[in-house]
Design an enzyme around this catalytic site. Structure first.
Site, PDB file in Angstrom:
ATOM      1  N   CYS A 122       0.857  -1.186   0.000  1.00  0.00           N
ATOM      2  CA  CYS A 122       0.000   0.000   0.000  1.00  0.00           C
ATOM      3  C   CYS A 122       0.890   1.232   0.000  1.00  0.00           C
ATOM      4  CB  CYS A 122      -0.935  -0.007   1.217  1.00  0.00           C
ATOM      5  SG  CYS A 122      -2.352   1.125   1.033  1.00  0.00           S
ATOM      6  N   CYS A 132      -4.207   6.145   0.274  1.00  0.00           N
ATOM      7  CA  CYS A 132      -3.649   4.922  -0.318  1.00  0.00           C
ATOM      8  C   CYS A 132      -3.392   5.021  -1.809  1.00  0.00           C
ATOM      9  CB  CYS A 132      -4.591   3.748  -0.030  1.00  0.00           C
ATOM     10  SG  CYS A 132      -4.855   3.456   1.729  1.00  0.00           S
ATOM     11  N   LYS A 197     -12.311  -5.101   3.315  1.00  0.00           N
ATOM     12  CA  LYS A 197     -11.715  -4.184   4.282  1.00  0.00           C
ATOM     13  C   LYS A 197     -12.678  -3.033   4.529  1.00  0.00           C
ATOM     14  CE  LYS A 197      -7.505  -1.437   5.019  1.00  0.00           C
ATOM     15  NZ  LYS A 197      -6.207  -1.030   4.434  1.00  0.00           N
ATOM     16  N   ARG A 207      -2.854   3.497  13.127  1.00  0.00           N
ATOM     17  CA  ARG A 207      -2.385   4.719  12.475  1.00  0.00           C
ATOM     18  C   ARG A 207      -1.313   5.409  13.306  1.00  0.00           C
ATOM     19  NH1 ARG A 207      -8.446   6.136  10.131  1.00  0.00           N
ATOM     20  NH2 ARG A 207      -8.393   4.427   8.609  1.00  0.00           N
ATOM     21  N   LYS A 250     -11.178  -7.787   7.234  1.00  0.00           N
ATOM     22  CA  LYS A 250     -10.616  -6.842   8.200  1.00  0.00           C
ATOM     23  C   LYS A 250     -11.637  -5.756   8.506  1.00  0.00           C
ATOM     24  CE  LYS A 250      -6.705  -3.658   8.703  1.00  0.00           C
ATOM     25  NZ  LYS A 250      -5.552  -3.020   8.033  1.00  0.00           N
TER      26      LYS A 250
END
Length: 327
Positions: A122, A132, A197, A207, A250
């Site tokens: 990514c 992204c 996701k 993060r 996820k």
């Protein structure tokens, strides 16, 4: 003597530890676990992530020590995330052949062939804006971003990655990466797609760890709405058709139904990502003495296996491996 009402004697199969073990339907094993690693530029760096007690950003001079510990515990796989010294709008550190993840892959492979190295593919850790892909008119430009993800995957494979795990949720990302790997001579390298996701609030601590907070807006135009179930099936089906070898769901805990749906509908290994927020909540409760951390973690990971996960990416991998050895 009055005859008792007839009923089922389910407790017969629960009356001892041995009996419970012999009829146990779901087994959690160390071999199921993948440990995420955050590698950073520089030397002598081992920074504990403030929102993730026990998780560290490490420089490459600490990597060998980390790998030794994982091998000793029997953990078979790592998932690599990189934090570069410098970022730019195009995330060029992600596809630099001398980038931090590429260096880490080579270092691991020079040390051992026993550990499977999964490369997160990514741009978000490498872009100055934290998104992204490339930004155009205030949003991520899907098609313009795809070639950069392909370049990232190829440089990771060249460095020695065993599995490419694209997490960007761009439309067509599996097809483009699969084609790019094949053309570069890496047809044997599997793709572990972050197929399902969600745009989740459970990612907050990650993060902090990966220094990838978006500098504006959010990721809801490319990650999924947590309210949607059928959309997850469409995403998974697209990735299978485009060449995915594994499917990641996820987060895990709030999406057990999705894990089961994906498992029931697709004959490939299903991966549950036990994400940072799920980790941090348990850690915080444990540090306050409110829960039995070991019991909670093993129950939680077992439930992910029961839901259909073949593989579990978890920050608890080290602890879980130790506890499973003690059982």
């Amino acid at each position: 003597m009055k005859k008792m009402t007839e009923f089922k004697r389910h407790r017969r199969l629960r009356n001892s530890a041995g009996m419970r073990a012999i009829v146990r339907e779901t087994e959690l094993k160390t071999a199921d676990l993948v440990y995420p690693l955050f590698v950073v530029e520089g030397d002598h760096i081992k920074n504990e992530v403030s929102s993730m007690p026990g998780v560290y950003q490490i420089s490459l001079d600490y990597l060998e020590e980390e790998i030794d510990e994982l091998l000793k515990l029997g953990i078979p796989s790592v998932l690599l995330f990189g934090i570069p010294e410098e970022k730019d709008e195009a995330g060029s550190g992600a596809y630099d052949p001398e980038g931090i993840v590429q260096k880490a892959i080579r270092q691991i492979k020079q040390k051992t062939s026993e550990l499977l190295v999964i490369a997160d593919t990514c741009l978000c850790e490498y872009t100055s804006h934290g998104h992204c892909g490339l930004i155009h008119n205030g949003d991520v430009d899907n098609d313009a971003s795809l070639p950069l993800h392909v370049k990232t995957a190829v440089t990771q494979a060249e460095a020695g990655a065993d599995i490419i795990a694209p997490s960007n949720m761009m439309d067509g990302f599996v097809a483009e990466i699969r084609q790019g790997l094949d053309e570069a001579g890496f047809a044997h390298i599997p793709v572990m797609s972050y197929a399902v996701k969600y745009a989740s609030a459970f990612y907050g601590p990650f993060r902090d760890a990966a220094d990838s907070t978006p500098q504006f807006g959010d990721r809801k135009t490319y990650q999924m709405d947590p309210a949607n179930r059928l959309e997850a099936m469409r995403e998974a089906q697209s990735d299978i058709e485009e060449g995915a070898d594994f499917l990641i769901v996820k987060p895990a805990l709030s999406y057990m139904d999705i894990i089961r749906d994906v498992k029931n509908n697709h004959p490939v290994p299903v991966v549950a990502y036990n994400v940072s927020g799920e980790y941090s909540m348990v850690k915080a409760a444990s540090l306050n003495g409110w829960i039995d951390e070991r019991a909670i973690v093993l129950e939680k990971l077992t439930s992910m296996k029961r839901a259909g996960a073949d593989i579990i990416i978890t920050y608890f991998a080290k602890d879980a491996a130790k506890w499973l050895q003690e059982n």
